[in-house]
Design a protein around this motif. Structure first.
Motif, PDB file in Angstrom:
ATOM      1  N   SER A 103       0.484  -1.651  -0.181  1.00  0.00           N
ATOM      2  CA  SER A 103      -0.033  -0.027   0.050  1.00  0.00           C
ATOM      3  C   SER A 103       0.757   1.366   0.328  1.00  0.00           C
ATOM      4  CB  SER A 103      -1.060  -0.300   1.001  1.00  0.00           C
ATOM      5  OG  SER A 103      -0.256   0.304   2.131  1.00  0.00           O
ATOM      6  N   ALA A 104       1.706   1.171   0.252  1.00  0.00           N
ATOM      7  CA  ALA A 104       3.154   2.324   0.237  1.00  0.00           C
ATOM      8  C   ALA A 104       2.734   2.732  -0.930  1.00  0.00           C
ATOM      9  CB  ALA A 104       4.295   2.285   0.272  1.00  0.00           C
ATOM     10  N   GLN A 105       2.508   2.324  -2.214  1.00  0.00           N
ATOM     11  CA  GLN A 105       2.687   3.395  -3.613  1.00  0.00           C
ATOM     12  C   GLN A 105       0.937   4.031  -3.581  1.00  0.00           C
ATOM     13  OE1 GLN A 105       3.367   0.394  -3.672  1.00  0.00           O
ATOM     14  NE2 GLN A 105       5.488   0.036  -4.160  1.00  0.00           N
ATOM     15  N   GLN A 106       0.494   3.893  -3.006  1.00  0.00           N
ATOM     16  CA  GLN A 106      -0.651   4.509  -2.852  1.00  0.00           C
ATOM     17  C   GLN A 106      -0.528   5.729  -1.801  1.00  0.00           C
ATOM     18  OE1 GLN A 106      -0.668   0.944  -3.659  1.00  0.00           O
ATOM     19  NE2 GLN A 106      -0.775   1.454  -5.666  1.00  0.00           N
ATOM     20  N   SER A 107      -1.526   4.820  -0.691  1.00  0.00           N
ATOM     21  CA  SER A 107      -1.728   5.184   0.698  1.00  0.00           C
ATOM     22  C   SER A 107      -0.520   6.315   0.890  1.00  0.00           C
ATOM     23  CB  SER A 107      -2.397   4.937   1.336  1.00  0.00           C
ATOM     24  OG  SER A 107      -1.246   3.935   1.842  1.00  0.00           O
ATOM     25  N   GLY A 108       0.735   5.009   0.916  1.00  0.00           N
ATOM     26  CA  GLY A 108       1.958   5.911   1.305  1.00  0.00           C
ATOM     27  C   GLY A 108       2.435   5.506   2.733  1.00  0.00           C
ATOM     28  N   LEU A 109       3.920   5.359   2.960  1.00  0.00           N
ATOM     29  CA  LEU A 109       3.875   4.941   4.796  1.00  0.00           C
ATOM     30  C   LEU A 109       4.097   6.256   5.620  1.00  0.00           C
ATOM     31  CD1 LEU A 109       8.021   4.333   3.154  1.00  0.00           C
ATOM     32  CD2 LEU A 109       5.901   3.047   3.418  1.00  0.00           C
ATOM     33  N   LEU A 113       9.182  -3.909   3.228  1.00  0.00           N
ATOM     34  CA  LEU A 113       9.492  -2.751   3.881  1.00  0.00           C
ATOM     35  C   LEU A 113       8.460  -2.704   5.167  1.00  0.00           C
ATOM     36  CD1 LEU A 113      11.440  -0.714   4.181  1.00  0.00           C
ATOM     37  CD2 LEU A 113      10.092   0.678   2.072  1.00  0.00           C
ATOM     38  N   LYS A 114       8.621  -2.420   6.256  1.00  0.00           N
ATOM     39  CA  LYS A 114       8.336  -2.213   7.018  1.00  0.00           C
ATOM     40  C   LYS A 114       8.617  -1.128   8.498  1.00  0.00           C
ATOM     41  CE  LYS A 114       5.197  -6.471   7.630  1.00  0.00           C
ATOM     42  NZ  LYS A 114       4.568  -7.743   8.158  1.00  0.00           N
ATOM     43  N   PRO A 115       8.341   0.028   7.433  1.00  0.00           N
ATOM     44  CA  PRO A 115       9.202   1.221   7.996  1.00  0.00           C
ATOM     45  C   PRO A 115       9.068   1.987   9.624  1.00  0.00           C
ATOM     46  CG  PRO A 115       7.571   2.253   6.673  1.00  0.00           C
ATOM     47  CD  PRO A 115       7.504   0.772   6.353  1.00  0.00           C
ATOM     48  N   VAL A 116      10.405   1.803  10.418  1.00  0.00           N
ATOM     49  CA  VAL A 116      10.506   2.378  11.506  1.00  0.00           C
ATOM     50  C   VAL A 116      10.712   3.848  11.296  1.00  0.00           C
ATOM     51  CG1 VAL A 116      11.029   2.504  13.818  1.00  0.00           C
ATOM     52  CG2 VAL A 116      10.706  -0.163  12.298  1.00  0.00           C
ATOM     53  N   ILE A 117      10.333   4.832  11.757  1.00  0.00           N
ATOM     54  CA  ILE A 117      10.741   6.133  10.730  1.00  0.00           C
ATOM     55  C   ILE A 117      10.017   7.134  12.724  1.00  0.00           C
ATOM     56  CG2 ILE A 117      10.165   7.908   9.377  1.00  0.00           C
ATOM     57  CD1 ILE A 117       8.931   6.348   7.681  1.00  0.00           C
ATOM     58  N   LYS A 118      11.243   7.699  12.679  1.00  0.00           N
ATOM     59  CA  LYS A 118      10.973   8.961  13.422  1.00  0.00           C
ATOM     60  C   LYS A 118      11.113  10.084  13.205  1.00  0.00           C
ATOM     61  CE  LYS A 118      15.594   9.028  15.747  1.00  0.00           C
ATOM     62  NZ  LYS A 118      15.722   8.381  17.149  1.00  0.00           N
ATOM     63  N   THR A 119      10.842  11.026  13.185  1.00  0.00           N
ATOM     64  CA  THR A 119      10.850  12.702  13.101  1.00  0.00           C
ATOM     65  C   THR A 119      11.154  14.077  14.067  1.00  0.00           C
ATOM     66  OG1 THR A 119       8.960  13.122  13.085  1.00  0.00           O
ATOM     67  CG2 THR A 119       9.389  12.664  10.939  1.00  0.00           C
ATOM     68  N   TYR A 120      12.957  14.236  14.190  1.00  0.00           N
ATOM     69  CA  TYR A 120      12.861  15.035  14.398  1.00  0.00           C
ATOM     70  C   TYR A 120      13.016  16.341  13.741  1.00  0.00           C
ATOM     71  CZ  TYR A 120      17.594  13.931  13.036  1.00  0.00           C
ATOM     72  OH  TYR A 120      18.515  13.277  12.360  1.00  0.00           O
ATOM     73  N   THR A 121      13.371  17.391  14.536  1.00  0.00           N
ATOM     74  CA  THR A 121      13.613  19.533  14.609  1.00  0.00           C
ATOM     75  C   THR A 121      15.004  19.803  15.230  1.00  0.00           C
ATOM     76  OG1 THR A 121      12.246  20.135  15.944  1.00  0.00           O
ATOM     77  CG2 THR A 121      11.040  19.477  13.929  1.00  0.00           C
ATOM     78  N   GLU A 122      15.287  20.767  14.508  1.00  0.00           N
ATOM     79  CA  GLU A 122      16.497  21.159  14.804  1.00  0.00           C
ATOM     80  C   GLU A 122      16.192  21.539  17.113  1.00  0.00           C
ATOM     81  OE1 GLU A 122      18.719  24.148  12.192  1.00  0.00           O
ATOM     82  OE2 GLU A 122      16.378  24.615  12.680  1.00  0.00           O
ATOM     83  N   LEU A 123      15.211  21.613  17.262  1.00  0.00           N
ATOM     84  CA  LEU A 123      14.488  21.861  19.054  1.00  0.00           C
ATOM     85  C   LEU A 123      14.295  20.824  19.775  1.00  0.00           C
ATOM     86  CD1 LEU A 123      12.164  24.852  18.904  1.00  0.00           C
ATOM     87  CD2 LEU A 123      14.466  25.077  18.973  1.00  0.00           C
ATOM     88  N   THR A 124      14.927  19.572  18.835  1.00  0.00           N
ATOM     89  CA  THR A 124      14.011  18.228  19.491  1.00  0.00           C
ATOM     90  C   THR A 124      15.376  17.243  19.324  1.00  0.00           C
ATOM     91  OG1 THR A 124      12.758  17.478  17.903  1.00  0.00           O
ATOM     92  CG2 THR A 124      12.198  18.238  19.473  1.00  0.00           C
TER      93      THR A 124
END
Length: 260
Positions: A124-130, A166-177
């Motif tokens: 489903s990553a191509q259609q709905s995305g990760l 692919l079963k992605p493990v993803i985190k996001t962060y910014t300059e403040l975190t």
């Protein structure tokens, strides 16, 4: 009639004032800039190739908004370890809260192991995305840098039939975190793998050709650095206790030399 006219004018002025106040309170009347960078935690593969085509961001103001990638195509996640990254999007969003992102992938996803390329199934990553979470309040005229950090080692799953998905493990962060730990491990003949361990999570790093490693996007707290030497090559492990991580600071644990 004069009294009625004056009353109507006064009422209209009051209504206009309320409307002006209401309009000024809406963050949708302004925009913010966001730069998105792709980075990766290392893995014991030769390449992890991800076909990135678009990104979608959920805004509380306008719902899901789709953006083109600066250079759509295949990215090797393992090119962006130990503090390296690449800019994939420079976009303008309505100011306000955002809560989620989706990476829309193409069909050319694969992992290379021992020189052999294996297709990566991405249901489903191509259609709905990760899809992954990002909670950020964008201020009017603000400018933000956000890192999309794959954990390649955890994201590749071997299926029962020997194929890979692919079963992605993803985190996001910014300059403040963005809590960071850096160091150097020698010798490389020990084939070291470095782990940053706290009460809630463990992150891994594989030193580069100079022995350098860098953890990024760590939460604040106290960590144990566990350096795993290759026992088959006769090397022992090493441990660095009580490593403090604070946002905006790169904690340097120095050089660790593994001994047989």
């Amino acid at each position: 009639m004069k009294k009625v006219s004056l009353f109507l004018v006064s009422a209209l002025l009051v209504m206009a004032g309320f409307m002006a106040c209401e309009k000024s309170d809406k963050t949708s009347d302004g925009t913010a800039r966001m730069q998105l960078y792709l980075t990766d935690d290392p893995a014991q593969y030769e390449k992890v190739l991800i076909d990135v085509q678009k990104i979608e961001i959920h805004s509380d103001v306008d719902g899901w908004i789709s953006f083109n990638i600066l250079k759509p195509g295949v990215y090797n996640l393992l090119d962006f370890t130990n503090g390296l990254d690449t800019l994939i999007a420079d976009i303008t969003l309505p100011a306000g809260k955002i809560s989620q992102m989706r990476l829309i992938l193409g069909n050319n996803n694969s992992v290379v192991i021992d020189g052999v390329s294996h297709p990566l199934a991405t249901p489903s990553a191509q259609q709905s995305g990760l899809k992954f979470n990002i909670h950020q309040d964008l201020q009017v005229n603000g400018s933000y840098k956000v890192w999309i950090d794959f954990d390649a080692a955890r994201s590749i799953v071997v299926q029962g039939n020997g194929n890979y998905s692919l079963k992605p493990v993803i985190k996001t962060y910014t300059e403040l975190t963005d809590g960071r730990i850096k160091g150097i491990v020698l010798p490389l003949t020990a084939r070291p793998v470095v782990y940053a361990i706290n009460n809630t999570d463990t992150s891994a790093a594989i030193p580069n050709a100079a022995g350098f490693y860098l953890f990024s996007g760590l939460p604040e707290g106290t960590y144990k650095i566990w350096i795993d030497g290759d026992a088959t090559a006769g090397f022992s492990d090493a441990v660095i206790e009580n490593v403090t991580v604070r946002f905006g600071v790169v904690t340097d644990v120095g050089i660790t030399t593994l001994v047989p």
